[in-house]
Write an enzyme that holds these catalytic residues in place. Structure first.
Site, PDB file in Angstrom:
ATOM      1  CD  GLN A 131      -0.773   6.721  11.564  1.00  0.00           C
ATOM      2  OE1 GLN A 131      -0.231   7.536  10.845  1.00  0.00           O
ATOM      3  NE2 GLN A 131      -2.060   6.407  11.405  1.00  0.00           N
ATOM      4  CG  PHE A 174      -2.238  13.788  11.386  1.00  0.00           C
ATOM      5  CD1 PHE A 174      -3.231  13.961  12.335  1.00  0.00           C
ATOM      6  CD2 PHE A 174      -1.032  14.455  11.565  1.00  0.00           C
ATOM      7  CE1 PHE A 174      -3.025  14.791  13.431  1.00  0.00           C
ATOM      8  CE2 PHE A 174      -0.818  15.271  12.662  1.00  0.00           C
ATOM      9  CZ  PHE A 174      -1.820  15.438  13.599  1.00  0.00           C
ATOM     10  CD  GLU A 219      -2.545   2.947   7.294  1.00  0.00           C
ATOM     11  OE1 GLU A 219      -3.131   4.045   7.271  1.00  0.00           O
ATOM     12  OE2 GLU A 219      -3.082   1.890   6.909  1.00  0.00           O
ATOM     13  NE  ARG A 245     -11.986   4.283   4.214  1.00  0.00           N
ATOM     14  CZ  ARG A 245     -12.972   3.985   5.061  1.00  0.00           C
ATOM     15  NH1 ARG A 245     -13.944   4.852   5.303  1.00  0.00           N
ATOM     16  NH2 ARG A 245     -13.002   2.830   5.669  1.00  0.00           N
ATOM     17  NE  ARG A 271      -8.464  13.618  11.756  1.00  0.00           N
ATOM     18  CZ  ARG A 271      -8.168  14.402  12.770  1.00  0.00           C
ATOM     19  NH1 ARG A 271      -7.254  15.329  12.654  1.00  0.00           N
ATOM     20  NH2 ARG A 271      -8.777  14.275  13.918  1.00  0.00           N
ATOM     21  CG  PHE A 281      -7.467   5.463   3.668  1.00  0.00           C
ATOM     22  CD1 PHE A 281      -6.132   5.463   4.033  1.00  0.00           C
ATOM     23  CD2 PHE A 281      -7.956   4.361   2.968  1.00  0.00           C
ATOM     24  CE1 PHE A 281      -5.301   4.384   3.716  1.00  0.00           C
ATOM     25  CE2 PHE A 281      -7.129   3.280   2.641  1.00  0.00           C
ATOM     26  CZ  PHE A 281      -5.794   3.298   3.018  1.00  0.00           C
ATOM     27  CB  THR A 299     -12.227  -0.986   2.311  1.00  0.00           C
ATOM     28  OG1 THR A 299     -10.924  -0.479   2.047  1.00  0.00           O
ATOM     29  CG2 THR A 299     -13.197   0.145   2.583  1.00  0.00           C
ATOM     30  CD  GLU A 350     -10.000   7.730   8.618  1.00  0.00           C
ATOM     31  OE1 GLU A 350     -10.651   6.767   9.080  1.00  0.00           O
ATOM     32  OE2 GLU A 350      -9.347   7.659   7.579  1.00  0.00           O
TER      33      GLU A 350
END
Lengths: 480, 786
Positions: free
Chosen positions: B211, B242, B246, B324, B356, B358, B456, B727
């Site tokens: 990703q 998902f 990442e 988050r 997904r 986070f 963020t 998400e």
């Protein structure tokens, strides 16, 4: 040498490893990468292909299987259909078209497997018979992590209602003729590479001969469990004797309240055969593994495997099934309840092969088979229970109860049975028997369930038989 | 100023944006022709790699013997930490993730060495032959163990507003509790994979299922000790991500690249499902605690919430994830006096990572539990408690991080869903049913979602795109986002088609490549379309401007006269040329037909020191009503019906958006119900494949599933007024968990609230039922249900 049709082309394989799976062969030997590997353990369905087999009456039967746990050698005399085969002359197959139109793919990795499972379903069922329930059964072994399944079900429903999804009779005749002529020339399949051997005999005579000469061979039928040795443990199995093509092991019949099931009959065949005569078993088998494994896994395999959590043995023990075992000098009969003697240990005699299982259907008894697991589809039981009662005037006259997942073997609940006999079939009547379950079993805790949960559920399932006897009180109950 | 031509007034501009285009790869998906990394034709002399990893969770390696590995069939060589020429640590934000280790072991499955061999099987068989001895130490495995040992990967962070002291009055209007939330395996159907191919000396191309290609480029360059321009990462599509690809797609790419460099041969490294599940991080488990006070009407006065995320052995992305979680511990509810503390627990587990939501889901779950518990104490329907506590539209609209909600659609959205789902009438019928049903109980719950959109980390909110127009009028589009199934490429294609007024079939999106659009952000935080759609649109607008000028010059008209419509470009009301003709004209007039676009999200900032700011450009809203049946004899359950109303702003592609909503919902359902990760007491994962780890299968689809879009253009200046969708719908599944608790609570005639930790497997539901029954014996109510 083994020979089979890949789509419509003959393939003759000589120099391949007997433990090569269909998936490995497709992806690494002939560069057909449409079929994907998701898990290599037969649990996700991304690798689903369709195998057409000639039955005893020379009819073609199409079944979806997991190519990741199926040996390529087992294809001898069959037709293998892959996702590459479906689109013809640049036109998508009806299943593919419906999948596109319903936005049924997102990442697309599981998609070829779903396409093949739906394709197989459409070959075997009339379009009128295809319901959402049937689709769920057909796709129970295909995992999708993106879509949430709804558009896939819609696509399957649409494909089912569109004419032309089935292979034409003309094509079927052509394939049948090809396979028939091949069968005559080369009935038995055999592969040899270095020291590794694979045999696929077509009849019992040949089977006996091979087994006599190679008593150290591994026996497989569907091979769905043994293949994991290769794909998960990376072991190579020196000798494999595959029973799946032996015609005598494929017989299925019934007389006088007894079903006679050949050892190599698949779970799915058993399920459809007992639909009307033993619907309780058919219902349980809907939750046996998933469609692809039910197409391959056999009744003898599930028994000989001797897993404490196999889903067939508890029901068959409760029904008092017996095994016919072929030994070098004849046949032996073994009651199934005596067959399991310890963890993964059985009474199977040396050189013995389970050829047939006889299942009394006990038409007059009250039968309930329950499977408890985390997930509805394709999961291994935490507890599997089977109850077979004869009830007269509200009293239990006799009881046979067996549980899976409660001990190191599938086992009868003898003390519980004794405590039930003579009792009224009511919640209070069964109370003492529920206590006896604690004497019958001392289950273990593992990742599927704790010992405490297993025991309490085992007790409560006995209550469920009473509730269901009196009224329908299962999860399907609704307020509307 | 100018009147529309007759043709156009009859048929307005073709709508490329807003229609349900099929996924750009749909045909490739269904035919199997869409290629993933492992499907690429294998280059000459390809080697295959496999990883040998730690068999303990904590301790040290005392000895390593590779003799049998070296002698194993097909083995070409072994890579250890000593063979890494550049950086050893590949931590994405903070240090702490050594690519390989030869000494300290921090988790079970930590990579120790990599084998290159002539076949995948040979490599995998060889790694099992290493003789490695360890000096094990007792591992820290759970959040609670980390809390008592005070082991953290990063410092705490705290949000605060108002005054907590004033409001903690006495029971019954105070409440305290806790909850355990399990992790979740991504279970992308395509496992982690990378293939590195040496190019010209000092350069390499890496195919990676990632990703975040720019991150893969960076760490591959760093481990090799090369500048970034030496590495090109190519990523056409993933078989699911998902969040799991990442940061954690990078190690395998690094290992493949190191071996490729050493042997000057292409190297592929594909993890088996088992290795993938053991060696890659998952959703963070959380242990949450709370103390709240509220009015007799159930309105929250204060909340003191502690969120403890199990980060595993290293920071990875955990700072943002726990943040988050904190930013979503209010979910949709206004809390006058609030303190939210987030701790980053260090444990001897694989480093947990993006998934997904986070952290958002783990934060939201705590407040939803609180709300349900308040309902039981006050005897008021949980939906009414929810409505009473919602953020206000004009007042009561300041979040714990001091961002004011400028657009709050939830009160309206919830009212609409309440009516459409027939909540009240069903509630009455269900309560009646539960009174007379001996073993089966039905539960019903409506839960809302408010999810903040933007990374963020401010700097990640940027994107680039590159568009080429060729002289036949075909368009090649490239942007920094990656396609993992979500339909990003389809949407960006629609956006460019809309701007250039050409058919989507004229636009091809090629693989995401670091040599086309540099320094990109991960495709994450639901931001793919928001960011890359804007960037691509800016590039398209630039090209449109150049083409317009070219045509205006040629026809000697004002540029304002030029109009793009359905593949034709008009210079007056009736006369036009085709897009291809204009491309050719521009070529001959020496106009550049290639443009880049660059976008950065406005308005957002966060002052971490003071825990104040405007971290989100906007919020996406949604709500779901779920109904479940439970069997009190076994704890088994099924989901009978789900109604969802979800806000995607003005949808760019309704079919894809609905796909994200239902797919996200089902993934959330799995997290909350059947997906149970089991570890032994030494930190070894026991659920290492789909045989034991159960993601939702087809029969888990709710019997009835109604999904509607709350179709209202976003107030913020998002691309075509759409909103992010990846998400937020995941958390709609909390309604199922809440409905399960409702069904269990019905046993006590809704007097007690059950403790139902996540995942709520049948066994946990059963335990919750037992607990409720015990409570009732302790504190019997006269109206106890039989």
């Amino acid at each position: 040498m083994i020979q089979f049709l890949l789509n419509n082309q003959w393939q003759i394989l000589e120099d391949v490893s007997p433990s090569l799976t269909i998936l490995q062969w497709l992806r690494t030997k002939i560069a057909q990468t449409g079929t994907k590997e998701g898990c290599a353990s037969g649990d996700c369905g991304a690798c689903t292909v369709v195998i057409a087999t000639l039955s005893q009456d020379d009819k073609l039967h199409y079944k979806a299987v997991n190519s990741c746990i199926t040996f390529v050698a087992s294809l001898h005399g069959k037709q293998l259909l892959t996702v590459e085969h479906l689109a013809q002359n640049g036109h998508l197959h009806i299943v593919q078209k419906a999948m596109v139109e319903h936005h049924a793919s997102q990442c697309g990795f599981c998609t070829p497997g779903f396409v093949m499972s739906i394709f197989a379903m459409l070959q075997n069922q009339t379009k009128e018979s295809i319901t959402k329930h049937k689709i769920n059964q057909a796709l129970s072994g295909n995992l999708c992590r993106c879509t949430g399944y709804r558009p896939i079900i819609d696509a399957a429903l649409e494909a089912a209602s569109t004419p032309g999804a089935a292979i034409t009779d003309e094509q079927k005749v052509d394939t049948t003729q090809k396979l028939l002529s091949m069968k005559q020339q080369l009935p038995h399949g055999e592969l040899k590479k270095d020291e590794q051997r694979y045999w696929l005999p077509a009849d019992i005579k040949k089977l006996k001969k091979i087994y006599r000469e190679h008593p150290d061979t591994a026996l497989i039928s569907g091979g769905t469990d043994v293949a994991l040795e290769v794909t998960q443990s990376l072991h190579s199995i020196p000798k494999i004797l595959d029973l799946s093509a032996v015609s005598e092991l494929q017989t299925i019949s019934s007389d006088e309240d007894i079903l006679h099931i050949g050892g190599s009959v698949s779970i799915n065949r058993l399920m459809s055969f007992c639909q009307s005569s033993l619907p309780e078993l058919a219902q349980l088998l809907e939750r046996f593994a998933a469609n692809q494994v039910r197409n391959q896994g056999t009744i003898a395999g599930n028994i000989a495997n001797a897993s404490p959590i196999g889903d067939l043995p508890p029901a068959l023990i409760a029904l008092n099934a017996t095994l016919q075992v072929m030994v070098p000098d004849g046949y032996k009969t073994i009651p199934l309840e005596d067959f399991f003697i310890g963890y993964k240990q059985t009474l199977l005699p040396h050189q013995g092969i389970i050829t047939q299982i006889d299942i009394p259907i006990k038409p007059k008894s009250y039968k309930r088979f329950y499977k408890i697991s985390k997930r509805y589809d394709d999961d291994i039981s935490a507890v599997c229970s089977a109850f077979c009662f004869s009830i007269k005037s509200g009293y239990i006259q006799s009881a046979r109860i067996a549980y899976g997942g409660m001990a190191e073997i599938p086992k009868r609940a003898l003390l519980t049975e004794q405590a039930l006999v003579g009792q009224p079939f009511t919640l209070s009547g069964i109370k003492p028997a529920q206590q006896s379950i604690e004497q019958d079993f001392n289950p273990m805790s593992d990742l599927r369930a704790s010992a405490d949960y297993r025991l309490k559920v085992a007790q409560n399932l006995l209550s469920r038989t009473v509730y269901e006897y009196n009224q329908n009180s299962h999860l399907e109950a609704h307020y509307a | 100023m100018r009147s529309l031509p007759p043709l156009s007034s009859q048929s307005p501009k073709t709508k490329y944006v807003g229609s349900s285009h099929q996924h750009e790869s749909a045909i490739g998906h269904v035919t199997g022709e869409a290629r993933y990394v492992d499907d690429l034709p294998e280059p000459r002399d390809l080697l295959h790699a496999a990883i040998g990893y730690s068999q303990i969770a904590c301790g040290q390696i005392s000895s390593i013997d590779f003799k049998e590995v070296e002698q194993s069939k097909g083995v070409i060589g072994i890579l250890t930490v000593k063979d890494i020429p550049g950086h050893i640590d590949i931590g994405p934000v903070f240090a702490g993730d050594p690519l390989l280790t030869d000494h300290d072991i921090r988790y079970f499955g930590q990579p120790i060495f990599v084998v290159a061999a002539t076949s995948e099987l040979a490599a995998r068989q060889a790694v099992r032959k290493a003789q490695i001895n360890y000096k094990p130490a007792p591992p820290i495995l759970t959040e609670k163990e980390a809390l008592s040992a005070q082991t953290f990967v990063l410092p705490d962070h705290c949000l605060q507003r108002g005054d907590l002291k004033t409001h903690h009055t006495k029971p019954p209007f105070t409440l305290e509790g806790e909850q355990y939330i399990g992790g979740q395996e991504h279970f992308y159907l395509e496992g982690q994979v990378a293939m590195a191919i040496p190019d010209e000396p000092g350069t390499m191309t890496v195919y990676s299922s990632s990703q975040h290609p720019s991150e893969v480029q960076k760490v591959v360059a760093e481990v090799l000790g090369w500048p970034l321009h030496s590495i090109t990462v190519d990523m056409r599509r993933m078989g699911g991500g998902f969040g799991g690809k990442e940061s954690q797609a990078a190690p395998w790419a690094c290992m493949a690249a190191l071996l490729a460099q050493r042997y000057q041969r292409p190297v592929k490294l594909r993890l088996s499902r088992q290795d993938d599940m053991i060696m890659t991080g998952k959703r963070h488990p959380f242990y949450n605690q709370y103390r709240v006070s509220f009015t007799p009407q159930g309105v929250l006065l204060s909340a003191d919430i502690e969120l403890n995320g199990n980060c595993g052995h290293s920071p990875d992305l955990s700072d943002g994830i726990v943040d988050r979680a904190m930013f979503h511990a209010d979910n949709s509810y206004y809390i006058e006096n609030v303190k939210i503390l987030g701790r980053r627990c260090m444990t001897n587990r694989v480093s947990n990572t993006a998934f997904r939501g986070f952290g958002g889901p783990q934060g939201m779950l705590v407040i939803e539990q609180i709300i349900d518990d308040i309902a039981r104490i006050t005897g008021i329907d949980p939906l009414d408690i929810r409505k009473r506590n919602l953020y206000g539209v004009l007042d009561r609209n300041i979040t714990p991080y001091h961002q004011t909600l400028e657009e709050n659609w939830l009160p309206e959205l919830i009212t609409q869903l309440e009516q459409e789902s027939n909540y009240r009438a069903r509630r009455t019928l269900i309560t009646q049913f539960n009174h007379q049903s001996p073993t089966v109980k039905i539960g019903l719950a409506l839960t809302p979602v408010k999810f903040g959109i933007s990374f963020t980390s401010q700097h990640l909110n940027q994107a680039g795109a590159l568009i080429h127009i060729y002289t036949d009028g075909s368009v090649l589009l490239n942007h920094g986002g990656t396609e993992m199934g979500q339909g990003l490429h389809t949407k960006v294609c629609q956006i460019v088609a809309q701007t250039l007024q050409i058919d989507t079939s004229q636009i091809k999106i090629s693989a995401t490549r670091t040599d086309k659009v540099p320094n990109t952000s991960p495709t994450a935080a639901s931001s793919g379309t928001d960011l890359n759609g804007q960037a691509a649109n800016l590039a398209a607008l630039e090209l449109k401007k150049r083409l317009s000028q070219c045509l205006a010059d040629e026809k000697r008209v004002d540029i304002a006269q030029i109009r793009f419509d359905k593949g034709q470009i008009y210079w007056n009301e009736t006369e036009s040329i085709s897009f291809a003709e204009l491309a050719q004209l521009a070529y001959f007039k020496r106009v550049s037909l290639s443009a880049t676009g660059f976008y950065k999200t406005p308005k957002i900032y966060y002052d971490r020191e003071n825990a104040k700011g405007h971290p989100f450009l906007y919020f996406a809203y949604g709500a779901a009503v779920s109904e479940v049946s439970i069997d009190t004899l076994t704890g088994e359950y099924k989901v009978n019906r789900v109604d969802i109303l979800h806000d995607v702003g003005s949808s760019i592609n309704p079919a894809l958006d609905i796909g994200q909503i239902e797919g996200g919902f089902m993934q959330g359902l799995g997290w909350l119900t059947t997906e149970e990760l089991c570890w032994d007491n030494q930190g070894k994962l026991a659920t290492t494949g789909p045989a034991t780890y159960k993601i939702p299968a087809i029969s888990d689809l709710p019997e009835i599933l109604n999904i509607s879009l709350f179709n209202r253009p976003a107030t913020s200046e998002t691309i075509y007024r759409s909103k992010a969708v990846g998400e937020p719908p995941f958390m709609l599944a909390i309604s199922v968990w809440s409905a399960l608790r409702d069904a269990i609570s019905s046993i006590s005639n809704y007097k007690f609230s059950p403790q139902l930790d996540v995942p709520a497997t049948p066994e946990r539901v059963f335990q919750a039922i037992e607990q409720i029954e015990k409570n009732m014996q302790k504190e019997p109510y006269h109206d106890k249900v039989e």
